[in-house]
Design a protein around this motif. Structure first.
Motif, mmCIF file in Angstrom:
data_model
loop_
_atom_site.group_PDB
_atom_site.id
_atom_site.type_symbol
_atom_site.label_atom_id
_atom_site.label_comp_id
_atom_site.label_asym_id
_atom_site.label_seq_id
_atom_site.Cartn_x
_atom_site.Cartn_y
_atom_site.Cartn_z
ATOM 1 N N UNK A 157 0.857 -1.191 0.000
ATOM 2 C CA UNK A 157 0.000 0.000 0.000
ATOM 3 C C UNK A 157 0.886 1.232 0.000
ATOM 4 N N UNK A 158 0.272 2.381 -0.244
ATOM 5 C CA UNK A 158 0.991 3.650 -0.209
ATOM 6 C C UNK A 158 0.929 4.285 1.179
ATOM 7 N N UNK A 159 0.249 3.603 2.102
ATOM 8 C CA UNK A 159 0.069 4.154 3.447
ATOM 9 C C UNK A 159 1.382 4.122 4.219
ATOM 10 N N UNK A 160 1.612 5.132 5.020
ATOM 11 C CA UNK A 160 2.831 5.236 5.825
ATOM 12 C C UNK A 160 2.456 5.519 7.284
ATOM 13 N N UNK A 161 3.282 4.980 8.197
ATOM 14 C CA UNK A 161 3.043 5.234 9.626
ATOM 15 C C UNK A 161 3.033 6.721 9.931
ATOM 16 N N UNK A 162 3.972 7.455 9.345
ATOM 17 C CA UNK A 162 4.088 8.880 9.640
ATOM 18 C C UNK A 162 2.864 9.650 9.182
ATOM 19 N N UNK A 163 2.281 9.267 8.030
ATOM 20 C CA UNK A 163 1.076 9.940 7.550
ATOM 21 C C UNK A 163 -0.063 9.764 8.547
ATOM 22 N N UNK A 164 -0.209 8.532 9.027
ATOM 23 C CA UNK A 164 -1.273 8.247 9.994
ATOM 24 C C UNK A 164 -1.041 8.999 11.303
ATOM 25 N N UNK A 165 0.223 9.028 11.745
ATOM 26 C CA UNK A 165 0.512 9.699 13.011
ATOM 27 C C UNK A 165 0.308 11.210 12.907
ATOM 28 N N UNK A 166 0.740 11.793 11.791
ATOM 29 C CA UNK A 166 0.572 13.236 11.655
ATOM 30 C C UNK A 166 -0.904 13.619 11.638
#
Length: 520
Positions: free
Chosen positions: A168-177
């Motif tokens: 996927x294109x999902x990233x931990x940092x995107x979710x956290x921000x």
């Protein structure tokens, strides 16, 4: 036949000598250091305090693997063969990319969008940061968080072909921000910052940003904190091919090639207060008499290049690599005006697994009912009781209700111990039943004894088995002052919120004086 036999014997002897050289050479040429990001195995003991070491030969094998003679020469030769011919890395911690690019192996899962943090994990990380921010701001200081991007999150074009199949294109940092924004945590978006630039600002064979990247982050962080500073935009910049990257030395311990980097030609005005040996030191204090203000910065290796810049911009600088962050001790000791918490993207689970050492903030409790409110409530309850028929609830149903109530109050574990991170604190920790909580549920701990009582907010943590763990630091002095003469009988209630209602999931009376006696 005799010649063939002799040649065969010579061949066997030569092979045996080749194999024995690394072992025999350990007497004089043992490998005692490494450029790899690992701790070398120690020489095992055949007999330990518990008796015969059943893992002795396995541990001996690990020791030999790390310490055999001429190890770095052989590792370096193997690396050159593997990377130049087969285009792969011979070091577990390094990924060989295209065009000589190197990446850190610990970033691959995040790059591929696999094995990501759960939504609960992300909520917990943001919650813990919000508690840290609230505490800092409560002390009259300004706070900002920053996540240093993994190199392949910004410059992934050179990742090898076998790592190009993304889940996927999902990233931990995107979710956290997104969660930090929802919980109003002040942060600097370094991802957008770097992506807005027209040039590559990370090193090719290192995991960190280059000199220009460091100045970019320095300006952004101090700007977010509202600090006037020299942006260094008029300072001469020299480009030299002298930088030997960390990944470079990991994979090529003897033949690492330097690469280009940028160096800003300014005269540092700050001095070290501590006996600083290296920017890698875990605690560094600086002073600049030409500047004002004080900064406390929690950092990792990405903060190495930021430290000189930050130290030059403030009157007093305090830089910590300690984990967990001793935030309360440092705030009380140094009273900084600014606080930065910087952590690389690949390690953001650390916000959950190692929350800062500080007492959980007090939760404002509901005011006690007045006599009139109590009387009114009793009247309403009596009216409700009159409407009920005596036969509506059988004795069996009443017993079931009691059992359900008792079960509901024992849906969590609780462990009280002296905090390992700082013995000035008690640590209350445990796991709550997920059925008594939701994805964005907090955990609160109420302490009460005698006429005294106070509810504190806990940090949210995780274990190997559960995402619904919690941890609360309580200063020993706090208990002594607030529960004088009652430290041997403090009632501890663990509470969660479910469907908008506060629920007690565990109650236990703890003798804190007994914990001390037990340890002694």
């Amino acid at each position: 036949m005799k010649i063939k036999k002799k040649l065969g014997i010579v061949y066997i002897v030569v092979i045996m000598v080749i194999f024995l050289i690394p072992f025999a050479g350990m007497t004089f040429f043992a490998t005692d250091s490494t450029t790899e990001n690992k701790t070398l195995a120690s020489l095992p003991s055949l007999v330990t305090e518990d008796g015969f070491n059943v893992n002795f030969f396995d541990e001996l094998g690990d020791y030999f693997e790390d310490h055999f003679a001429f190890r770095e020469y052989l590792v370096n030769a193997d690396a050159l063969i593997q990377s130049n011919i087969f285009h792969v890395s011979n070091v577990d911690t390094v990924v060989t990319g295209e065009d000589g690019w190197l990446y850190y192996d610990a970033t691959v899962d995040n790059y591929l969008g696999q094995n990501l943090m759960s939504d609960r994990d992300v909520y917990q990380a943001a919650h813990n940061l919000s508690l840290m921010q609230d505490y800092v701001e409560g002390q009259g200081a300004r706070f900002v968080a920053a996540i240093a991007p993994n190199k392949n999150s910004l410059y992934g074009e050179q990742m090898p072909y076998y790592d190009s199949y993304k889940a996927s294109e999902e990233k931990n940092a995107d979710k956290l921000q997104a969660q930090m924004e929802a919980q109003e945590v002040a942060y600097v978006d370094l991802f957008d910052l770097f992506q807005s630039q027209n040039e590559v600002l990370y090193l090719k064979r290192d995991s960190h940003w280059n000199g220009k990247g460091a100045v970019l982050v320095y300006n952004e962080l101090l700007g977010a904190l509202g600090v006037e500073h020299d942006p260094l935009d008029t300072v001469p910049v020299t480009r030299t091919k002298t930088e030997v990257g960390d990944l470079n030395t990991m994979i090529y311990p003897l033949s690492a090639q330097p690469e280009w980097n940028y160096y800003y030609e300014y005269d540092p005005e700050y001095t070290h207060v501590t006996d600083t040996k290296s920017v890698e030191d875990s605690w560094i204090e600086t002073e600049n008499k030409a500047q004002e203000g004080s900064l406390l910065m929690f950092r990792d290796s990405f903060g190495n290049s930021l430290l000189p810049l930050m130290a030059n911009a403030v009157g007093e600088g305090y830089f910590s690599k300690g984990v967990p962050a001793a935030i309360q001790t440092y705030m009380e000791t140094y009273e900084p005006e600014l606080v930065i918490d910087e952590l690389v993207e690949r390690n953001i689970e650390q916000f959950i697994t190692d929350p800062p050492v500080m007492q959980g903030p007090e939760v404002e409790e509901a005011e006690e009912e007045t006599e009139e409110e109590t009387e009114e409530k009793e009247k309403k309850d009596k009216k409700k009781d009159k409407k009920k028929s005596k036969d509506e609830e059988t004795e069996e149903e009443a017993e079931e209700d009691t059992e359900e109530e008792e079960e509901a109050e024992d849906r969590a574990t609780l462990l009280a111990a002296e905090a390992e991170a700082d013995t000035a604190y008690w640590c209350l920790s445990g796991i709550v039943d997920p059925e008594t909580a939701e994805e964005e549920t907090n955990v609160q701990i109420r302490l009460s004894a005698g006429d005294a009582g106070q509810t504190l907010e806990a940090f949210l943590t995780k274990t190997e088995d559960s995402d619904y763990a919690y941890m609360l630091y309580v200063k020993k002095d706090y208990l002594t002052e607030n529960f004088k003469d009652h430290e041997n009988e403090i009632k501890v209630e663990v509470m969660t919120e479910l469907d908008g209602e506060q629920t007690t999931v565990h109650t236990e009376t703890i003798d804190f004086t007994g914990i001390v006696a037990e340890e002694e």
